[in-house]
Design a protein around this motif. Sequence first.
Motif, PDB file in Angstrom:
ATOM      1  N   GLN A 293       1.443  -1.230  -3.314  1.00  0.00           N
ATOM      2  CA  GLN A 293       0.564  -1.760  -4.112  1.00  0.00           C
ATOM      3  C   GLN A 293      -0.354  -1.776  -3.063  1.00  0.00           C
ATOM      4  OE1 GLN A 293       2.231  -5.010  -6.774  1.00  0.00           O
ATOM      5  NE2 GLN A 293       2.070  -4.291  -8.506  1.00  0.00           N
ATOM      6  N   HIS A 294      -0.355  -2.638  -2.125  1.00  0.00           N
ATOM      7  CA  HIS A 294      -1.127  -2.819  -1.726  1.00  0.00           C
ATOM      8  C   HIS A 294      -2.296  -1.536  -1.090  1.00  0.00           C
ATOM      9  CE1 HIS A 294      -3.946  -4.760   1.415  1.00  0.00           C
ATOM     10  NE2 HIS A 294      -4.257  -3.575   2.272  1.00  0.00           N
ATOM     11  N   ALA A 295      -0.881  -0.630  -0.668  1.00  0.00           N
ATOM     12  CA  ALA A 295      -1.041   1.171   0.262  1.00  0.00           C
ATOM     13  C   ALA A 295      -2.313   1.403  -0.925  1.00  0.00           C
ATOM     14  CB  ALA A 295       0.225   1.230   1.090  1.00  0.00           C
ATOM     15  N   GLY A 296      -1.156   1.605  -2.366  1.00  0.00           N
ATOM     16  CA  GLY A 296      -1.788   2.835  -3.355  1.00  0.00           C
ATOM     17  C   GLY A 296      -1.094   3.665  -3.701  1.00  0.00           C
ATOM     18  N   TYR A 297       0.497   3.091  -3.107  1.00  0.00           N
ATOM     19  CA  TYR A 297       1.003   4.184  -3.639  1.00  0.00           C
ATOM     20  C   TYR A 297       1.760   3.784  -4.956  1.00  0.00           C
ATOM     21  CZ  TYR A 297       2.167   5.564   1.525  1.00  0.00           C
ATOM     22  OH  TYR A 297       2.578   6.048   2.406  1.00  0.00           O
ATOM     23  N   LEU A 298       1.897   2.653  -5.330  1.00  0.00           N
ATOM     24  CA  LEU A 298       2.021   1.612  -6.286  1.00  0.00           C
ATOM     25  C   LEU A 298       0.375   1.044  -7.211  1.00  0.00           C
ATOM     26  CD1 LEU A 298       5.171  -0.388  -5.907  1.00  0.00           C
ATOM     27  CD2 LEU A 298       5.193   1.778  -6.654  1.00  0.00           C
TER      28      LEU A 298
END
Length: 304
Positions: free
Chosen positions: A178-183
């Motif tokens: 989530q932090h990376a932006g994948y989720l």
Amino acid sequence: MLRDMGDGVALLTMTAPNAALDDQVMTGVSEALDVVARDFKAMVIGSDGNHFSVGANLKKALDRADAGELVLVEEQLAIGQATMRKIKYAPFPVVSAACGLALGGGCEILMHSDRVMAALESNIGLVEANVGLLPAWGGTTALLLLKAAELGDAVQGAEAAFDVISVALMTGSAPMAQHAGYLRKTDGVVMNRDRLLAEAKVAALALVDGYKPAPKAEITLDAAAINAALEPKLAALAEAMPDAPYTVEIACETAHVLAGGEGGVLDEEALHRLEAEGMMRLIRQDKTLERMRHTMMTGKPLKN
């Protein structure tokens, strides 16, 4: 394989070993979407297996490149991109149930789903740079759009997406993804792996009433500003990896997509074309083929 979960929800399971993806698998996903549109209210993508998907079938891509069958590689790119758009803009909710590995194309399926329910210890990432490529089934575009929306600025969004893709970031948990932006922040984290498919079905049903597909995405990209912002990042990458200069060449192709080529107002299909062009330039390079072979033989990335 498409199965009935009950209550109008279909379960799509990719049955290839480790759910590896190629043009045939993606064509099957596309055909399943047509069946669900006719006979069901929602779809869950997932299985009881250990992994959501290890990503593209690397051997098949390498065999085609070695044989000079690059037209087939281009066709696989086009089928994959079209299927990702079909997932995103389906007339019904699509929820993915992520567990284990969700890499490359597997990660891209998650990013194009309406909602993801992810097991806590999922390993998720756009790791294409490790095999000399860039995310070209819509992953580069999806991460750019998400980061630009989160940050309220396309240049900052391009920088944030570059930071993730250029280092082939693989996350070790759903919150890290989530932090990376994948989720997305709205995606769910499931603590009990045995409840994953059930929770995904609940999430899909919750989206059914009043469901409308996402509006078609469009973004304005100032290529000069984005290139100026990414230039010091490329220099820092070169300084950090003096023994792996090809990593910078791959990152340059990623930067070109994130800048929207020459820039302007671009929709997803225009950005997907840039992804495909960058992918095809890279797969023609011997250094990419070296990375692909090394990964297949050792399971580890080659830094060349």
